[in-house]
Every structure is written in C-alpha cells, then in structure tokens.
Design a protein around this motif. Structure first.
Motif, PDB file in Angstrom:
ATOM      1  N   SER A  19      40.699 -39.589  -9.339  1.00  0.00           N
ATOM      2  CA  SER A  19      39.569 -38.846  -9.880  1.00  0.00           C
ATOM      3  C   SER A  19      38.917 -39.687 -10.969  1.00  0.00           C
ATOM      4  O   SER A  19      39.346 -40.811 -11.246  1.00  0.00           O
ATOM      5  CB  SER A  19      39.997 -37.479 -10.402  1.00  0.00           C
ATOM      6  OG  SER A  19      38.862 -36.652 -10.643  1.00  0.00           O
ATOM      7  N   SER A  23      34.214 -36.073 -12.955  1.00  0.00           N
ATOM      8  CA  SER A  23      34.726 -34.759 -12.562  1.00  0.00           C
ATOM      9  C   SER A  23      35.078 -33.893 -13.759  1.00  0.00           C
ATOM     10  O   SER A  23      35.429 -32.725 -13.593  1.00  0.00           O
ATOM     11  CB  SER A  23      35.960 -34.922 -11.663  1.00  0.00           C
ATOM     12  OG  SER A  23      35.622 -35.582 -10.462  1.00  0.00           O
ATOM     13  N   LYS A 225      32.835 -36.170  -2.732  1.00  0.00           N
ATOM     14  CA  LYS A 225      32.200 -34.990  -3.303  1.00  0.00           C
ATOM     15  C   LYS A 225      31.438 -34.261  -2.212  1.00  0.00           C
ATOM     16  O   LYS A 225      31.197 -34.811  -1.134  1.00  0.00           O
ATOM     17  CB  LYS A 225      31.299 -35.320  -4.492  1.00  0.00           C
ATOM     18  CG  LYS A 225      30.094 -36.174  -4.203  1.00  0.00           C
ATOM     19  CD  LYS A 225      29.083 -36.136  -5.362  1.00  0.00           C
ATOM     20  CE  LYS A 225      29.546 -36.731  -6.649  1.00  0.00           C
ATOM     21  NZ  LYS A 225      29.386 -38.198  -6.705  1.00  0.00           N
ATOM     22  N   GLU A 253      32.529 -27.593  -5.578  1.00  0.00           N
ATOM     23  CA  GLU A 253      33.967 -27.794  -5.384  1.00  0.00           C
ATOM     24  C   GLU A 253      34.318 -27.787  -3.899  1.00  0.00           C
ATOM     25  O   GLU A 253      33.945 -26.865  -3.178  1.00  0.00           O
ATOM     26  CB  GLU A 253      34.727 -26.682  -6.099  1.00  0.00           C
ATOM     27  CG  GLU A 253      36.227 -26.744  -5.927  1.00  0.00           C
ATOM     28  CD  GLU A 253      36.938 -25.593  -6.630  1.00  0.00           C
ATOM     29  OE1 GLU A 253      38.136 -25.392  -6.336  1.00  0.00           O
ATOM     30  OE2 GLU A 253      36.311 -24.906  -7.472  1.00  0.00           O
ATOM     31  N   PRO A 254      35.024 -28.800  -3.421  1.00  0.00           N
ATOM     32  CA  PRO A 254      35.482 -28.761  -2.028  1.00  0.00           C
ATOM     33  C   PRO A 254      36.567 -27.707  -1.850  1.00  0.00           C
ATOM     34  O   PRO A 254      37.301 -27.424  -2.803  1.00  0.00           O
ATOM     35  CB  PRO A 254      36.031 -30.176  -1.793  1.00  0.00           C
ATOM     36  CG  PRO A 254      36.385 -30.693  -3.149  1.00  0.00           C
ATOM     37  CD  PRO A 254      35.429 -30.037  -4.110  1.00  0.00           C
ATOM     38  N   VAL A 279      37.688 -38.776  -6.345  1.00  0.00           N
ATOM     39  CA  VAL A 279      36.953 -37.513  -6.448  1.00  0.00           C
ATOM     40  C   VAL A 279      35.940 -37.617  -7.587  1.00  0.00           C
ATOM     41  O   VAL A 279      36.282 -38.005  -8.704  1.00  0.00           O
ATOM     42  CB  VAL A 279      37.909 -36.336  -6.697  1.00  0.00           C
ATOM     43  CG1 VAL A 279      37.130 -35.044  -6.890  1.00  0.00           C
ATOM     44  CG2 VAL A 279      38.902 -36.211  -5.546  1.00  0.00           C
ATOM     45  N   GLN A 281      33.121 -34.942  -8.752  1.00  0.00           N
ATOM     46  CA  GLN A 281      32.280 -33.751  -8.670  1.00  0.00           C
ATOM     47  C   GLN A 281      31.366 -33.719  -9.890  1.00  0.00           C
ATOM     48  O   GLN A 281      31.790 -33.361 -10.986  1.00  0.00           O
ATOM     49  CB  GLN A 281      33.120 -32.477  -8.610  1.00  0.00           C
ATOM     50  CG  GLN A 281      32.253 -31.224  -8.438  1.00  0.00           C
ATOM     51  CD  GLN A 281      33.052 -29.939  -8.448  1.00  0.00           C
ATOM     52  OE1 GLN A 281      34.259 -29.952  -8.237  1.00  0.00           O
ATOM     53  NE2 GLN A 281      32.373 -28.838  -8.698  1.00  0.00           N
ATOM     54  N   ARG A 297      42.817 -27.571  -7.979  1.00  0.00           N
ATOM     55  CA  ARG A 297      42.565 -27.023  -6.642  1.00  0.00           C
ATOM     56  C   ARG A 297      42.107 -28.124  -5.684  1.00  0.00           C
ATOM     57  O   ARG A 297      42.508 -28.145  -4.510  1.00  0.00           O
ATOM     58  CB  ARG A 297      41.516 -25.913  -6.716  1.00  0.00           C
ATOM     59  CG  ARG A 297      41.986 -24.643  -7.408  1.00  0.00           C
ATOM     60  CD  ARG A 297      41.019 -23.502  -7.210  1.00  0.00           C
ATOM     61  NE  ARG A 297      39.706 -23.737  -7.790  1.00  0.00           N
ATOM     62  CZ  ARG A 297      39.334 -23.326  -9.002  1.00  0.00           C
ATOM     63  NH1 ARG A 297      40.208 -22.673  -9.779  1.00  0.00           N
ATOM     64  NH2 ARG A 297      38.106 -23.551  -9.436  1.00  0.00           N
ATOM     65  N   THR A 298      41.276 -29.034  -6.185  1.00  0.00           N
ATOM     66  CA  THR A 298      40.788 -30.111  -5.328  1.00  0.00           C
ATOM     67  C   THR A 298      41.918 -31.032  -4.897  1.00  0.00           C
ATOM     68  O   THR A 298      41.988 -31.444  -3.730  1.00  0.00           O
ATOM     69  CB  THR A 298      39.700 -30.919  -6.059  1.00  0.00           C
ATOM     70  OG1 THR A 298      38.612 -30.053  -6.398  1.00  0.00           O
ATOM     71  CG2 THR A 298      39.182 -32.054  -5.190  1.00  0.00           C
ATOM     72  N   ARG A 299      42.831 -31.333  -5.829  1.00  0.00           N
ATOM     73  CA  ARG A 299      43.965 -32.180  -5.444  1.00  0.00           C
ATOM     74  C   ARG A 299      44.834 -31.487  -4.420  1.00  0.00           C
ATOM     75  O   ARG A 299      45.294 -32.123  -3.445  1.00  0.00           O
ATOM     76  CB  ARG A 299      44.800 -32.545  -6.693  1.00  0.00           C
ATOM     77  CG  ARG A 299      45.890 -33.581  -6.380  1.00  0.00           C
ATOM     78  CD  ARG A 299      45.285 -34.902  -6.017  1.00  0.00           C
ATOM     79  NE  ARG A 299      46.197 -35.872  -5.436  1.00  0.00           N
ATOM     80  CZ  ARG A 299      46.391 -36.065  -4.135  1.00  0.00           C
ATOM     81  NH1 ARG A 299      45.742 -35.308  -3.231  1.00  0.00           N
ATOM     82  NH2 ARG A 299      47.200 -37.008  -3.701  1.00  0.00           N
ATOM     83  N   TYR A 301      43.830 -29.258  -2.262  1.00  0.00           N
ATOM     84  CA  TYR A 301      43.068 -29.263  -1.008  1.00  0.00           C
ATOM     85  C   TYR A 301      43.201 -30.614  -0.297  1.00  0.00           C
ATOM     86  O   TYR A 301      43.415 -30.674   0.918  1.00  0.00           O
ATOM     87  CB  TYR A 301      41.597 -28.955  -1.283  1.00  0.00           C
ATOM     88  CG  TYR A 301      40.689 -29.328  -0.161  1.00  0.00           C
ATOM     89  CD1 TYR A 301      40.724 -28.657   1.062  1.00  0.00           C
ATOM     90  CD2 TYR A 301      39.787 -30.396  -0.281  1.00  0.00           C
ATOM     91  CE1 TYR A 301      39.904 -29.020   2.111  1.00  0.00           C
ATOM     92  CE2 TYR A 301      38.967 -30.769   0.757  1.00  0.00           C
ATOM     93  CZ  TYR A 301      39.022 -30.082   1.951  1.00  0.00           C
ATOM     94  OH  TYR A 301      38.202 -30.450   2.998  1.00  0.00           O
TER      95      TYR A 301
END
Length: 307
Positions: A19, A23, A225, A253-254, A279, A281, A297-299, A301
């Motif tokens: 990241s 972000s 992103k 957010e993905p 990442v 964002q 949450r992104t990690r 996912y």
C-alpha cells in the motif's frame, strides 16, 4: 534487486501486495489535513501490508538511516519512489527535472527498492481546475515526451540502478488507451516500462486486462484501485478536475467499483514475472480515522483473491 516472491502455493504467487501513503489521504509532503507519517507507518503495518511506497518526497523521513529504522521495526520494506515530470516540454526542463528525480532516486535506492514511478505533469490544476496548457500534445511535444522519458530511464538505471515505470494518470497527457498505446509504441521497451494504475486507466476509459494482454512485456508495476461508475459518470459529464472528483469519492473501496481486480491480477500473474501491486485508493482529503478500516478490509479482500 532481488526480492522475495509471494507464497508459492498462492494462485497469485508472483504478485507482491503493498500500500502507499495515497491510501491514507497523503498527497503532499506536508499538509495539516494529512495523518502524521508515524501514524501512516503504524497503520499500514497493522493492516497486514509488508510493502510501501515513499509517497510525496518529504512526507516520510528523507534520511535513509532514520527511514530504514522506522520501516524495519514495523516489518515494512519500500517498493518504489515517485516523481512528477513535465518531459513533453523538452530539454529546457531537464536540469530541474533531474534535480527532483535524483534526490528521490537516491532515497529509493538507499531503501533497497528497484522502481521509480514517473507521473506526467497535469494539463490542468488538479485542485482548482485551472487549465495550465492544452490537453492535447503536438507532434513535437510527443517526440520530446518519448525521447526525454527514454533519457530519464537510461540515466536512472545507470546512476541509481532503478527501473522507471511511467504512470498513466487522469488529467495528464498519458491517460486514455489511445495516448497510452502511443506512448508505449514510441518508447524503447528496454528503457521505459509502465505502471498500470487500474483506477486511473478505468477513469480514462481504458481496459486494464486488455492492456496487460496486449502490452504485457511493458507492464513493470501495478497500482490497484477502483472507480465508482456512478460518480465517474457525473464527473465526466461535468468535466470535473481530478482533485475535486477524488473528494467526491470517484475512487472507491474495492470490490465495490470497477475494474474487477481479480481478472487484472490473474492476467498479471500470467505474465510469468514478479510484479508489485500497490494499493492506492485516492482519498484526499479524508478524516484521519477513515483509512485504517478500509485498508484492513482491502487487504482481506486481496487475500480472498489469492494475493
């Protein structure tokens, strides 16, 4: 530079996830609306990332010894530095460009990273929307852009051992599929690679999977992103500058936006080379407590995608 591959049992074993300060809402070296750099390092580590970028030069400590200590004790390593350039303006801007590039490249090299992300200059101010120059380059400006970028790639490699990866970006001259392919076709693959940012490319109407499948040998780095299609339609219709578009939440957010990241990552894995996928964002400005839950949450996912 030799870096460890991902988990060989993972379906995305060649992709190294990280990241960036972006972000956490960090766009500038110093801004009271941004989280302090120590908090960024604490939170990116707590989110489960092991790789970071330097972000805007001067946000993180520029003393390599200090930065090495601060990152190491949090289990973090640096994948790349970032520079902004206006190389379509030709040799007249070379000296000022190189002065900026050299200080960032020196820190990037000292941190053991292997890449320098190169972002072209904006044709309109990303906050005010003021038009700074024509949004379309002339043939002479294209020649200057490609030749000077090749020069930059050669100098950065010879002096610092780094590989430049050029980042197509909204509100710059390297943005759409047409302009990205023209840029790639006009530059030497040995000197110039691409940082494919899935969000910016979608923002400008491009298909990331198609780009990887067509120009895979040129893709040297990824930024992950997504864009919110509804917000994107609004900002396109209103010709909103990139900065205000970000403030309106165009980057989301993905996995709530586009493009879907699973096929992009699968296509990248299929190239058969190790790639960073960082990442990013865009969230400037944002409340200081907003980034950490999103990052976690992104990690999670991305782990569910096999990365």
């Amino acid at each position: 530079m030799t870096t460890p591959a991902g988990n060989p049992s993972s379906p995305l074993s060649r992709i190294r996830i990280g990241s960036a300060p972006d972000s956490w809402g960090v766009w500038f070296p110093d801004d009271p609306r941004q989280v302090p750099w120590r908090r960024f390092l604490d939170e990116v580590s707590a989110s489960g990332y092991e790789w970071i970028e330097l972000g805007p030069y001067g946000y993180l400590p520029t003393d390599p010894a200090v930065l090495a200590e601060e990152t190491a004790r949090r289990g973090l390593r640096v994948s790349a530095g970032t520079v902004f350039t206006g190389l379509h303006r030709g040799s007249a801007v070379w000296d000022s460009t190189w002065a900026h590039v050299a200080e960032v490249a020196a820190l990037t090299q000292a941190m053991g990273a292997g890449h320098l992300v190169v972002i072209p200059s904006f044709w309109r101010d990303d906050r005010t929307g003021e038009v700074l120059e024509d949004r379309t380059l002339t043939a002479a400006q294209w020649r200057a852009l490609t030749s000077q970028t090749e020069r930059l790639g050669r100098e950065v490699r010879e002096r610092f051992g780094l590989r430049i990866v050029v980042h197509p970006h909204a509100d710059t001259h390297v943005d759409t599929e047409e302009n990205v392919t023209r840029f790639l076709d006009g530059t030497d693959p040995d000197l110039v690679s691409l940082c494919l940012d899935t969000g910016h490319y979608a923002y400008c109407g491009g298909d990331s999977v198609k780009l990887v499948e067509t120009y895979g040998e040129r893709v040297g780095y990824l930024h992950l992103k997504q864009v919110d299609p509804a917000v994107l339609a609004e900002v396109r219709a209103q010709e909103t500058p990139f900065g205000p578009a970000v403030a309106r939440g165009v980057m989301c957010e993905p996995p709530t936006g586009v493009p879907a990241l699973e096929p992009v990552l699968a296509a990248a894995q299929g190239l058969g080379v190790e790639l960073f996928a960082i990442v990013e964002q865009d969230m400037y400005p944002c409340e200081p407590d907003k980034p950490l839950p999103i990052a976690r949450r992104t990690r999670a996912y991305l782990r569910s995608c096999g990365a």
